[in-house]
Design a protein around this motif. Sequence first.
Motif, PDB file in Angstrom:
ATOM      1  N   GLU A  43       0.832  -1.275  -0.064  1.00 40.62           N
ATOM      2  CA  GLU A  43       0.016   0.024   0.038  1.00 40.62           C
ATOM      3  C   GLU A  43       0.823   1.297   0.111  1.00 40.62           C
ATOM      4  OE1 GLU A  43      -3.613   2.324   2.592  1.00 40.62           O
ATOM      5  OE2 GLU A  43      -2.693  -0.035   3.194  1.00 40.62           O
ATOM      6  N   GLU A  46       2.372   1.876  -3.236  1.00 37.82           N
ATOM      7  CA  GLU A  46       1.094   2.212  -4.391  1.00 37.82           C
ATOM      8  C   GLU A  46       0.890   3.794  -4.237  1.00 37.82           C
ATOM      9  OE1 GLU A  46      -3.239   1.068  -5.489  1.00 37.82           O
ATOM     10  OE2 GLU A  46      -2.323   0.036  -4.124  1.00 37.82           O
ATOM     11  N   ASN A  47       0.806   4.032  -2.865  1.00 37.17           N
ATOM     12  CA  ASN A  47       0.816   5.347  -2.618  1.00 37.17           C
ATOM     13  C   ASN A  47       2.006   6.393  -3.145  1.00 37.17           C
ATOM     14  OD1 ASN A  47      -1.835   4.799  -1.267  1.00 37.17           O
ATOM     15  ND2 ASN A  47      -0.952   4.794   0.538  1.00 37.17           N
ATOM     16  N   LEU A  50       1.759   6.693  -6.562  1.00 38.32           N
ATOM     17  CA  LEU A  50       0.638   7.459  -7.093  1.00 38.32           C
ATOM     18  C   LEU A  50       1.181   9.034  -6.756  1.00 38.32           C
ATOM     19  CD1 LEU A  50      -2.446   6.051  -5.422  1.00 38.32           C
ATOM     20  CD2 LEU A  50      -1.961   6.139  -7.813  1.00 38.32           C
TER      21      LEU A  50
END
Length: 202
Positions: A43, A46-47, A50
């Motif tokens: 996570e 992924e963040n 992003l």
Amino acid sequence: MGDWRGDRGGCGLQTEIMQMIYNNQITEASNVMRNSYEGVFDEITENVMLLFDAADKDALNFITEAQEGKRNAILVGILLTVLMVAVSGVSMALYLKKLIAPLREVSGVARKMAHGDLSVSDQLTYHSADEIGDLVRHQEEMSKKIAEYITTISTDLALLSQKNLQVKAHDAFEGEFSEIQNSVQRLVQVLNVTLGEINNAA
């Protein structure tokens, strides 16, 4: 997303990992950490990705806007330069026209005076306090002065043609023109002497 800690409590997991490390079970502790926090790492990764994507997009937008602003600034600069050149050209043309017109007028009057026309001083219409205005005034004064000299000389010669030797000196002659008056006076003196000799001989 579900509970990434599985069935273990947060504090219990930490205690278990610390116990493994204390017992020198580094490999086991590493495996437990990897298995337990794998979802969190994914996570976070992924963040972060992003965030990087958003930063790239913002940077790209900023660069694009900056380039567009630069192009607009260049275009505005070019337009202002062209406008300034055009305004300067028109102003210069008007100034030259204003400057040349009285010079042409003076030149035309001087040309007519060179051909014997001394009545052209009244044709000068330019009147100003600048250098060209001074030139026009001097041209007018010169034209009037020459006309006055010619009138005076013509009058004196007319008197002489009528045998009138009472020609008087005039104060109107100035500078180099005074020599003309002196010549007329010498002519009168010579004629007086000549006529006196003729009378005596008779």
